[in-house]
Design an enzyme around this catalytic site. Structure first.
Site, PDB file in Angstrom:
ATOM      1  N   TYR A  59      -7.345  -6.313   2.310  1.00  0.00           N
ATOM      2  CA  TYR A  59      -6.006  -5.796   2.608  1.00  0.00           C
ATOM      3  C   TYR A  59      -5.665  -4.599   1.725  1.00  0.00           C
ATOM      4  O   TYR A  59      -5.231  -3.547   2.216  1.00  0.00           O
ATOM      5  CB  TYR A  59      -4.992  -6.933   2.410  1.00  0.00           C
ATOM      6  CG  TYR A  59      -3.564  -6.532   2.645  1.00  0.00           C
ATOM      7  CD1 TYR A  59      -3.040  -6.486   3.939  1.00  0.00           C
ATOM      8  CD2 TYR A  59      -2.720  -6.204   1.582  1.00  0.00           C
ATOM      9  CE1 TYR A  59      -1.708  -6.122   4.148  1.00  0.00           C
ATOM     10  CE2 TYR A  59      -1.406  -5.842   1.796  1.00  0.00           C
ATOM     11  CZ  TYR A  59      -0.902  -5.804   3.084  1.00  0.00           C
ATOM     12  OH  TYR A  59       0.408  -5.440   3.292  1.00  0.00           O
ATOM     13  N   ASP A  84       2.886  -7.198  -6.304  1.00  0.00           N
ATOM     14  CA  ASP A  84       1.715  -7.804  -6.970  1.00  0.00           C
ATOM     15  C   ASP A  84       0.800  -6.754  -7.595  1.00  0.00           C
ATOM     16  O   ASP A  84      -0.050  -7.084  -8.421  1.00  0.00           O
ATOM     17  CB  ASP A  84       0.937  -8.676  -5.976  1.00  0.00           C
ATOM     18  CG  ASP A  84       0.616  -7.930  -4.695  1.00  0.00           C
ATOM     19  OD1 ASP A  84      -0.250  -7.046  -4.705  1.00  0.00           O
ATOM     20  OD2 ASP A  84       1.253  -8.237  -3.656  1.00  0.00           O
ATOM     21  N   ASP A 153       4.092  -2.005   1.794  1.00  0.00           N
ATOM     22  CA  ASP A 153       3.394  -3.289   1.632  1.00  0.00           C
ATOM     23  C   ASP A 153       4.443  -4.390   1.576  1.00  0.00           C
ATOM     24  O   ASP A 153       4.776  -4.913   0.515  1.00  0.00           O
ATOM     25  CB  ASP A 153       2.545  -3.258   0.348  1.00  0.00           C
ATOM     26  CG  ASP A 153       1.788  -4.566   0.150  1.00  0.00           C
ATOM     27  OD1 ASP A 153       1.756  -5.384   1.093  1.00  0.00           O
ATOM     28  OD2 ASP A 153       1.241  -4.770  -0.948  1.00  0.00           O
ATOM     29  N   SER A 154       4.960  -4.718   2.739  1.00  0.00           N
ATOM     30  CA  SER A 154       6.107  -5.623   2.802  1.00  0.00           C
ATOM     31  C   SER A 154       5.667  -7.068   2.994  1.00  0.00           C
ATOM     32  O   SER A 154       4.540  -7.355   3.376  1.00  0.00           O
ATOM     33  CB  SER A 154       7.000  -5.229   3.980  1.00  0.00           C
ATOM     34  OG  SER A 154       6.279  -5.406   5.178  1.00  0.00           O
ATOM     35  N   ASP A 156       6.857 -10.557   5.271  1.00  0.00           N
ATOM     36  CA  ASP A 156       7.166 -10.663   6.702  1.00  0.00           C
ATOM     37  C   ASP A 156       8.649 -10.394   6.947  1.00  0.00           C
ATOM     38  O   ASP A 156       9.463 -10.539   6.036  1.00  0.00           O
ATOM     39  CB  ASP A 156       6.809 -12.060   7.219  1.00  0.00           C
ATOM     40  CG  ASP A 156       5.309 -12.280   7.245  1.00  0.00           C
ATOM     41  OD1 ASP A 156       4.567 -11.293   7.208  1.00  0.00           O
ATOM     42  OD2 ASP A 156       4.895 -13.441   7.310  1.00  0.00           O
ATOM     43  N   TYR A 221      -4.937 -14.951   5.820  1.00  0.00           N
ATOM     44  CA  TYR A 221      -3.675 -14.783   6.531  1.00  0.00           C
ATOM     45  C   TYR A 221      -3.774 -15.548   7.859  1.00  0.00           C
ATOM     46  O   TYR A 221      -4.852 -15.592   8.478  1.00  0.00           O
ATOM     47  CB  TYR A 221      -3.399 -13.304   6.852  1.00  0.00           C
ATOM     48  CG  TYR A 221      -2.953 -12.458   5.673  1.00  0.00           C
ATOM     49  CD1 TYR A 221      -2.397 -13.026   4.523  1.00  0.00           C
ATOM     50  CD2 TYR A 221      -3.056 -11.072   5.723  1.00  0.00           C
ATOM     51  CE1 TYR A 221      -1.984 -12.233   3.463  1.00  0.00           C
ATOM     52  CE2 TYR A 221      -2.645 -10.276   4.665  1.00  0.00           C
ATOM     53  CZ  TYR A 221      -2.115 -10.862   3.537  1.00  0.00           C
ATOM     54  OH  TYR A 221      -1.705 -10.078   2.486  1.00  0.00           O
TER      55      TYR A 221
HETATM   56  N1  SPD Z   1       2.053 -12.434   6.647  1.00  0.00           N
HETATM   57  C1  SPD Z   1       1.784 -11.990   5.336  1.00  0.00           C
HETATM   58  C2  SPD Z   1       2.088 -10.588   5.132  1.00  0.00           C
HETATM   59  C3  SPD Z   1       1.910 -10.226   3.705  1.00  0.00           C
HETATM   60  C4  SPD Z   1       1.797  -8.777   3.532  1.00  0.00           C
HETATM   61  N2  SPD Z   1       1.988  -8.375   2.181  1.00  0.00           N
HETATM   62  C5  SPD Z   1       0.993  -8.783   1.302  1.00  0.00           C
HETATM   63  C6  SPD Z   1       1.238  -8.310  -0.064  1.00  0.00           C
HETATM   64  C7  SPD Z   1      -0.022  -8.064  -0.763  1.00  0.00           C
HETATM   65  N3  SPD Z   1       0.072  -7.019  -1.669  1.00  0.00           N
END
Ligand code: SPD
Length: 280
Positions: A59, A84, A153-154, A156, A221
């Site tokens: 990711y 993070d 980088d949100s 949900d 995920y």
């Molecule tokens: N459905 C989970 C979505 C999470 C996306 N953000 C992840 C943060 C990692 N830096």
């Protein structure tokens, strides 16, 4: 040993843990960090899996390097959310970037990750990093024409990240770009949340001259994948506009020119969803 689950929409993902390292309800959300049996550390926000040590590289490499390589010469990058530090860590590997800004609403996520997830939060140690604590949707409105690349980088939709899923925010994102700028945003899984994928792609197609959607394989995920919208007014976002230095590329485990190319090629149901999004 305890099993912890992300559940929702009649579907769940369950991970076996060995220790609950951190648990706290901040002003914005419930923050939990676990040690797991197989997957390294696990970060959850409001019960939603944000990362595991097992596959966070997938990711974070894609969210950081794909948009930076969509720009011919990025210098100033903004991360919205991403408390993070994983996207920052990846950006920090790119020595041609000059300023790495992050706007995270929840200072307690940063503190917890710096203490319990140093392998991810080491991104904050880079001297080019400037941390802004606040609402990303306000930050972009207050900083017009400022960034070459903006990465959202949100979490949900539904939690503190909710304002980051609307058209007004995307218009402000566009306004915060310098000429030639590129945005990339966490845009959910087409299997799990097709309505969100449709909505975000409809917004980016409406607002930007060039917009597309890439998928990242992230086994932990729900559904094992997540997508990102990529958009720009300057150029087609599928081809690379710049390459990573070979010594940086050699350290990566996921992002490469061919992984990038593949990420934009979709099964039929996703292509149809994206066609619908283009029609508005
Ligand atoms: N459905 C989970 C979505 C999470 C996306 N953000 C992840 C943060 C990692 N830096």
């Amino acid at each position: 040993m305890a099993w912890v689950s992300e559940v929702g929409g009649g579907y769940g993902t369950t991970i076996e843990t060995t220790a609950h390292l951190f648990s706290r309800k901040s002003r914005y959300q419930q923050i939990d960090i676990y040690e797991t049996v197989k997957l390294g550390k696990l970060l959850m926000l409001d019960g939603i899996i944000q990362l595991t040590g097992f596959d966070e590289f997938a990711y974070h490499e894609m969210m950081a390097h794909l948009p930076c390589c969509t720009h011919p010469a990025p210098e100033k990058v903004l991360v919205i959310g991403g408390g993070d530090g994983g996207v920052l860590r990846e950006l920090g590997k790119n020595k041609s970037l000059q300023e790495l800004h992050i706007c995270e609403i929840d200072e307690e996520v940063i503190g917890a990750c710096r203490k319990f997830l140093p392998e991810t939060a080491c991104g904050y140690d880079d001297p080019r990093v400037r941390v802004h604590i606040g609402d990303g949707s306000l930050f972009v409105r207050e900083n017009p024409a400022s960034f070459d690349v903006i990465i959202v980088d949100s979490t949900d939709p539904g939690g503190p990240g909710e304002p980051l899923f609307g058209e007004a925010f995307y218009r402000d994102l566009k306004g915060a770009l310098r000429p030639g700028g590129v945005i990339a945003s966490q845009s959910e899984s087409p299997f799990l949340l097709p309505d969100i994928v449709l909505r975000l792609n409809a917004i980016t197609n409406k607002i930007f001259k060039y917009a597309d959607y890439a998928v990242i394989q992230v086994p932990t995920y729900p559904t094992g994948q997540i997508g990102m919208c990529v958009a720009s007014d300057a150029r087609d976002v599928r081809p690379q506009a710049s390459e990573l230095p070979p010594e940086l590329q050699a350290t990566l485990r996921y992002y490469s020119p061919s992984a990038r190319e593949g990420a934009f090629h979709h099964p039929l149901f996703v292509d149809r969803l994206l066609q619908k999004a283009r029609r508005g």
